[in-house]
Design an enzyme around this catalytic site. Sequence first.
Site, PDB file in Angstrom:
ATOM      1  N   THR A   1       5.324 -11.248   6.445  1.00  0.00           N
ATOM      2  CA  THR A   1       5.948  -9.987   6.845  1.00  0.00           C
ATOM      3  C   THR A   1       5.564  -8.882   5.885  1.00  0.00           C
ATOM      4  O   THR A   1       5.293  -9.127   4.703  1.00  0.00           O
ATOM      5  CB  THR A   1       7.486 -10.124   6.911  1.00  0.00           C
ATOM      6  OG1 THR A   1       8.055  -8.888   7.340  1.00  0.00           O
ATOM      7  CG2 THR A   1       8.064 -10.495   5.556  1.00  0.00           C
ATOM      8  N   ARG A   2       5.534  -7.661   6.403  1.00  0.00           N
ATOM      9  CA  ARG A   2       5.353  -6.462   5.569  1.00  0.00           C
ATOM     10  C   ARG A   2       6.475  -5.466   5.851  1.00  0.00           C
ATOM     11  O   ARG A   2       6.406  -4.321   5.423  1.00  0.00           O
ATOM     12  CB  ARG A   2       4.000  -5.803   5.845  1.00  0.00           C
ATOM     13  CG  ARG A   2       3.710  -5.498   7.292  1.00  0.00           C
ATOM     14  CD  ARG A   2       2.446  -4.683   7.478  1.00  0.00           C
ATOM     15  NE  ARG A   2       2.716  -3.393   8.060  1.00  0.00           N
ATOM     16  CZ  ARG A   2       2.837  -3.145   9.345  1.00  0.00           C
ATOM     17  NH1 ARG A   2       2.722  -4.138  10.220  1.00  0.00           N
ATOM     18  NH2 ARG A   2       3.100  -1.937   9.786  1.00  0.00           N
TER      19      ARG A   2
ATOM     20  N   HIS B   1      15.676  -8.576   9.542  1.00  0.00           N
ATOM     21  CA  HIS B   1      17.012  -8.394  10.100  1.00  0.00           C
ATOM     22  C   HIS B   1      17.467  -9.718  10.731  1.00  0.00           C
ATOM     23  O   HIS B   1      16.823 -10.761  10.562  1.00  0.00           O
ATOM     24  CB  HIS B   1      16.999  -7.249  11.111  1.00  0.00           C
ATOM     25  CG  HIS B   1      16.531  -5.955  10.524  1.00  0.00           C
ATOM     26  ND1 HIS B   1      17.292  -5.217   9.653  1.00  0.00           N
ATOM     27  CD2 HIS B   1      15.350  -5.280  10.662  1.00  0.00           C
ATOM     28  CE1 HIS B   1      16.628  -4.134   9.271  1.00  0.00           C
ATOM     29  NE2 HIS B   1      15.448  -4.148   9.866  1.00  0.00           N
TER      30      HIS B   1
ATOM     31  N   HIS C   1      14.938 -11.781  12.737  1.00  0.00           N
ATOM     32  CA  HIS C   1      13.933 -12.489  11.943  1.00  0.00           C
ATOM     33  C   HIS C   1      14.511 -13.782  11.362  1.00  0.00           C
ATOM     34  O   HIS C   1      13.839 -14.815  11.318  1.00  0.00           O
ATOM     35  CB  HIS C   1      13.435 -11.589  10.809  1.00  0.00           C
ATOM     36  CG  HIS C   1      12.789 -10.324  11.271  1.00  0.00           C
ATOM     37  ND1 HIS C   1      13.462  -9.120  11.296  1.00  0.00           N
ATOM     38  CD2 HIS C   1      11.543 -10.073  11.746  1.00  0.00           C
ATOM     39  CE1 HIS C   1      12.644  -8.184  11.749  1.00  0.00           C
ATOM     40  NE2 HIS C   1      11.490  -8.727  12.040  1.00  0.00           N
TER      41      HIS C   1
ATOM     42  N   ARG D   1       3.409 -11.995  17.926  1.00  0.00           N
ATOM     43  CA  ARG D   1       2.799 -11.080  18.879  1.00  0.00           C
ATOM     44  C   ARG D   1       2.180  -9.910  18.113  1.00  0.00           C
ATOM     45  O   ARG D   1       2.819  -9.308  17.262  1.00  0.00           O
ATOM     46  CB  ARG D   1       3.858 -10.584  19.863  1.00  0.00           C
ATOM     47  CG  ARG D   1       3.345  -9.741  21.003  1.00  0.00           C
ATOM     48  CD  ARG D   1       4.506  -9.291  21.885  1.00  0.00           C
ATOM     49  NE  ARG D   1       4.049  -8.568  23.062  1.00  0.00           N
ATOM     50  CZ  ARG D   1       3.759  -7.280  23.075  1.00  0.00           C
ATOM     51  NH1 ARG D   1       3.852  -6.572  21.952  1.00  0.00           N
ATOM     52  NH2 ARG D   1       3.356  -6.693  24.196  1.00  0.00           N
TER      53      ARG D   1
END
Length: 582
Positions: free
Chosen positions: A199-200, A204, A207, A293
């Site tokens: 992740t970057r 929340h 996730h 995605r």
Amino acid sequence: MANTPHGGVLKDLFQRDSSRSDTLRQEAETLPSVTLTERQLCDLELIMNGGFSPLEGFLNQRDYQSVLDSHRLHDGVVWTIPIVLDLSQADLDDLNVVLDSRLTLRDPRNDQPLAIINVQDIYQPDKAEEAVKLYGANDLAHPSVYYLHHQTKDTYVGGPIDAIALPSHYDYVSLRNTPAELRAYFKKLNWTRVVAFQTRNPMHRAHRELTVRAARGRHCNLLIHPVVGLTKPGDIDHYTRVRVYQAIMPKYPKGMASLSLLPLAMRMGGPREAVWHAIIRKNYGCTHFIIGRDHAGPGKNSQGQDFYGPYEAQELVRRFSGELDIEVVPFQMVAYLPETDEYVPADEVPQGAKPLSISGTELRRRLKTGAAIPSWFSYPEVVRILREAHPPRAQQGFTVLLTGYHNSGKEAIAHALHAVLNEQGGRSVSLLLGETIHHEPSATASTDLAAISGLSKRDRDTNVHRIGFVAAELTRAGGACIAAPIAPRESSRQYVRQAVGKHGGFYLVHINTPLDHCIATDRQGVYAQPKSTAIRGFVGLDEAYEVPAQAELVADPLTTSVSQIVHEIILLLERDGYIGDR
């Protein structure tokens, strides 16, 4: 398999060279040296610590071309992103760098030697070809294509690395693990199946739910492995994001998940980047990797369409799945159902149910305006951290840059605006007037001829950039900054817009007083002096003023009073929420 990414051996160059690091450090001081860019620093750290295994240095031309053409190094091993050391030919000439020479690579933050590169190859890339083959199009809307054409130097230097020391980090030190350290950590905990989440962005509730499902579905433990090197311009800074990750970790079942940071410079390369990320996570000891995605997608191209298809990344990784030695876990979208207060896979939403969602754009709007962020979307601890880092507009800083000819009246307008904002109160207000900041930042009038003429274009750009830096820092601190340089060049004004815009509001006001009037009413005789001297480079006489293309306000003091111009600026600030109720 013969073509696994690292042949089963982690190539940790720092450990390999540690026994002779003192000797290498002494040699480094005798060699010509270059100071690395931020991207190069990230790349070098991952070369040395084994994150980029099997690489042992920056790519030579043969490997570089093979990666572009076939997604493989020349020896056939899968590798999808070219890791290159870009330098200018002028620097190479100045340093007398030739084939088989050795060059010291230095940390830009403290000038310490980190490694020595054995120069094996020096070559000039075809940047258009690189853009098309690596990113799919030579489109400047792609942040890495823009970087390639505007920041990457014209010559690549390839060759193996002798490691001296890893870069020093002073933030989140306990969370910065090398591949060898993380592998040892997994072994100590008896974690034999580990799924990594890339992740970057902040995380929340959705996730948390999808990562828990991914771990349970593959009978794995979970590694939250966010990027803390370069990401996409405009992304939330890594300090804020890591505080968010730390806040969300207690929400996982006890013993399921761990957090570690990855010093990677992302390229936003979509499918190629997904394969690259999988190889890196394998090097860090993971057995599974979540690919979502539009993984590592940069957004829209110049035609307003996505650069990559939503599942291109998953498809390319599947193509190489037999060689990657890591299992891909497709990202499973989840939706929130208010009736049952739970997240479920998007394809399991009952017919007739109305799931709730908040887009990234809507979240940013709520942060800017202070609107409520519901607990079903994010945890209160996360929201608090984001609000601290992104206060509502009324608490953010801003800069008003007034630009125009000398004697256009911009200084008088700046003084008036300064007085009005001070009268309103609520934040500190700073005033930067004229080109005299080139000589003295505290000066309040543009009376020195040398300060407004006789400068080269580079000197004038440097002066405007200096103003932009000060304005950006004042804006970041929540203050108001009013600047009034001539700033005749569009490129330098855009530089200031980008520098300030990272931290708050930016308003360009073009004081469009006709040049003839500026000359006719010049009581100081500044315009007359260049005609009787050898001074050159005076804006309006022998240097053109480029009319702003994106001014928020255009005003002519010949037809509009100073009070009215200031009022119109105030209306812009009120419209966008920077002033008003606090």
